[in-house]
Design an enzyme around this catalytic site. Sequence first.
Site, mmCIF file in Angstrom:
data_model
loop_
_atom_site.group_PDB
_atom_site.id
_atom_site.type_symbol
_atom_site.label_atom_id
_atom_site.label_comp_id
_atom_site.label_asym_id
_atom_site.label_seq_id
_atom_site.Cartn_x
_atom_site.Cartn_y
_atom_site.Cartn_z
ATOM 1 N N MET A 161 29.112 -7.533 -16.054
ATOM 2 C CA MET A 161 30.595 -7.072 -16.085
ATOM 3 C C MET A 161 31.319 -8.519 -16.497
ATOM 4 O O MET A 161 32.338 -8.776 -17.330
ATOM 5 C CB MET A 161 31.127 -6.692 -14.999
ATOM 6 C CG MET A 161 32.859 -6.504 -15.021
ATOM 7 S SD MET A 161 33.244 -8.034 -14.309
ATOM 8 C CE MET A 161 35.171 -7.404 -13.841
ATOM 9 N N GLN A 162 30.947 -9.776 -15.786
ATOM 10 C CA GLN A 162 31.528 -10.945 -16.247
ATOM 11 C C GLN A 162 31.509 -11.423 -17.329
ATOM 12 O O GLN A 162 32.110 -11.876 -18.323
ATOM 13 C CB GLN A 162 31.052 -11.917 -14.916
ATOM 14 C CG GLN A 162 31.294 -11.610 -13.485
ATOM 15 C CD GLN A 162 30.770 -12.611 -12.702
ATOM 16 O OE1 GLN A 162 29.939 -13.481 -12.817
ATOM 17 N NE2 GLN A 162 31.263 -12.070 -11.247
ATOM 18 N N ILE B 183 0.820 -1.180 0.094
ATOM 19 C CA ILE B 183 0.006 0.143 -0.027
ATOM 20 C C ILE B 183 0.831 1.273 -0.213
ATOM 21 O O ILE B 183 0.397 2.367 -0.108
ATOM 22 C CB ILE B 183 -1.123 -0.133 1.306
ATOM 23 C CG1 ILE B 183 -2.186 0.896 0.968
ATOM 24 C CG2 ILE B 183 -0.138 0.300 2.465
ATOM 25 C CD1 ILE B 183 -3.265 0.473 2.171
ATOM 26 N N GLY B 184 2.139 1.018 0.179
ATOM 27 C CA GLY B 184 2.832 2.247 0.034
ATOM 28 C C GLY B 184 3.482 2.637 1.545
ATOM 29 O O GLY B 184 4.019 3.910 1.751
ATOM 30 N N HIS C 211 27.825 -2.729 -7.579
ATOM 31 C CA HIS C 211 26.680 -2.305 -7.913
ATOM 32 C C HIS C 211 26.364 -0.777 -7.481
ATOM 33 O O HIS C 211 26.130 -0.410 -6.578
ATOM 34 C CB HIS C 211 25.553 -2.917 -6.869
ATOM 35 C CG HIS C 211 25.301 -4.485 -7.329
ATOM 36 N ND1 HIS C 211 24.406 -4.882 -8.388
ATOM 37 C CD2 HIS C 211 26.025 -5.750 -7.158
ATOM 38 C CE1 HIS C 211 24.396 -5.992 -8.388
ATOM 39 N NE2 HIS C 211 25.459 -6.667 -7.646
ATOM 40 N N LYS D 176 -15.329 1.695 5.691
ATOM 41 C CA LYS D 176 -15.352 0.529 6.616
ATOM 42 C C LYS D 176 -14.114 -0.507 6.692
ATOM 43 O O LYS D 176 -13.908 -0.775 7.803
ATOM 44 C CB LYS D 176 -16.487 -0.275 6.214
ATOM 45 C CG LYS D 176 -16.765 -1.635 7.113
ATOM 46 C CD LYS D 176 -17.569 -0.755 8.491
ATOM 47 C CE LYS D 176 -18.815 -0.288 8.196
ATOM 48 N NZ LYS D 176 -19.444 0.412 9.489
ATOM 49 N N CYS E 144 27.828 -6.341 -12.418
ATOM 50 C CA CYS E 144 28.022 -7.620 -11.708
ATOM 51 C C CYS E 144 28.096 -8.797 -12.786
ATOM 52 O O CYS E 144 29.143 -8.788 -13.305
ATOM 53 C CB CYS E 144 26.827 -7.642 -10.877
ATOM 54 S SG CYS E 144 27.293 -8.876 -9.579
ATOM 55 N N GLU F 37 24.303 1.257 -8.617
ATOM 56 C CA GLU F 37 23.125 1.859 -8.404
ATOM 57 C C GLU F 37 22.648 1.848 -7.004
ATOM 58 O O GLU F 37 21.736 2.579 -6.642
ATOM 59 C CB GLU F 37 22.116 0.890 -9.310
ATOM 60 C CG GLU F 37 22.096 -0.382 -8.580
ATOM 61 C CD GLU F 37 22.902 -1.283 -9.302
ATOM 62 O OE1 GLU F 37 22.489 -2.485 -9.025
ATOM 63 O OE2 GLU F 37 23.774 -0.774 -10.074
ATOM 64 N N GLU G 236 1.790 -13.961 10.921
ATOM 65 C CA GLU G 236 3.257 -13.791 10.887
ATOM 66 C C GLU G 236 3.737 -12.652 11.675
ATOM 67 O O GLU G 236 4.664 -12.359 12.368
ATOM 68 C CB GLU G 236 3.595 -13.898 9.763
ATOM 69 C CG GLU G 236 3.619 -15.127 8.761
ATOM 70 C CD GLU G 236 2.505 -14.913 7.802
ATOM 71 O OE1 GLU G 236 1.440 -14.185 8.216
ATOM 72 O OE2 GLU G 236 2.394 -15.643 6.845
#
Length: 534
Positions: free
Chosen positions: A384-385, A15-16, A508, A190, A381, A510, A150
């Site tokens: 690159m390989q 839901i954000g 990484h 509700k 990652c 980013e 949970e």
Amino acid sequence: MTKYIFVTGGVVSSIGKGIVAASLGRLLKNRGLKVTIQKFDPYINIDPGTMSPYQHGEVYVTDDGAETDLDLGHYERFIDINLNKYSNVTTGKIYSEVLRKERKGEYLGATVQVIPHITDALKEKIKRAASTTDSDVIITEVGGTVGDIESLPFLEALRQMKADVGSENVMYIHTTLLPYLKAAGEMKTKPTQHSVKELRGLGIQPNMLVIRTEEPVEQGIKNKLAQFCDVNSEAVIESRDVEHLYQIPLNLQAQSMDQIVCDHLKLNAPQADMTEWSAMVDKVMNLRKTTKIALVGKYVELPDAYLSVVEALKHSGYANDTAIDLKWVNANDVTVENAADLLGDADGIIVPGGFGQRGTEGKIQAIRYARENDVPMLGICLGMQLTCVEFARHVLNMEGANSFELEPSTKYPIIDIMRDQIDIEDMGGTLRLGLYPCKLKPGSKAAMAYNNQEVVQRRHRHRYEFNNKFRSEFEAAGFVFSGVSPDNRLVEIVELKEKKFFVAAQYHPELQSRPNRPEELYTAFVTAAIKNSN
């Protein structure tokens, strides 16, 4: 005294909550407060490191090497802070620690139970996240929704925190969906009422409601929610759908959300100066140019698997007054015959990370297309390989060259397992993780991207590395190793200098990009793509 803000969710998941928590964190930080933030995930996995991207989206790695929920990426990008391992807590992690203590006899023969042992462990994680960062405020988001079986131990721990630290130091924020029924022409309160009732049944009375909605909410609806949910009407905050996520902090500030929080927690802090943020949002809403980037990945059906990559591209686009037109290309579909058809209209190509053999041959063909046609390319990652593998196959004529991970019997293992990874059997939490230094080669495109710094620190998540047995052959053919570890052992960045931009990084980048401070290697790539489109 540290202040504690707990963000829960009701009615539906996704839901954000994370964006609301991150936006509030930004507002409080801009008030001069030191803020940290954490995510409670009720699943039984120790962390998301071994979970399929289709199940969980990307795995976000912190400086200290924790593999965490993608919401931590939102937190870091919005608040512009670096989080640590205490910022993501799972059921699996808590139970694992409690059971380990029980085996060591640390509970002195006591019967180990959810209350107090699990709840105490959860509360300790909250307090540790605050103390390790010396924060004025800690925001804790609980994943899932109220009513999930949970989540019960987590919510009980949150309830107990009020008694532990005092009601004046705790605030509960509940986020819910306010559905609009077009047939009836009205919003229905509700579901929110029942969600709050469920939360109150667990001993938590929310101090604020944040209602997710597609339509503007009339004051009468807010008053109704305030009455039935026992909160002040001004503490019913509307979180309407927006064109850009970075508008949300400004929308929440316009409703005095941060002031209400400060008043409740008795925080004496000046008004948040959001001038710079507002200017950034205004720029984002009025970008004048567009460039097309092809993202060649194996999980493209679920964009969240590449969330930080996409955000980093956008950030670098903002810096160039350019919108990124992202073209999703399934790596499984790319062949030498159709690469031009799939990639020919792209101004730049990015090949991000991944695990496993599926899709790797398609990625190699995408890299080959970029190299042979001089299309700006950034590999990350695994990207690159595979850049190294592609060069070995098609320039050095090493037929069948591959990564040892993908083909253990290959004659040319261009990518090999790291020495300290050879005897490791467990998959989870055993990769080379977190922040490591990278020494840059002067005069290289990588060094120029990073403003000629000698060393940069970036986050990693890998088990395999370039095989140095082949380094001299690659260099003789013009392949540049432009970034290495300080001891020169591990290859971090490779490039072809004569190309417009053909660079690939083992790390990484980013993960350290911010909307107001884009990551430099991404910016160099996007800039090259823009030039290629002209």
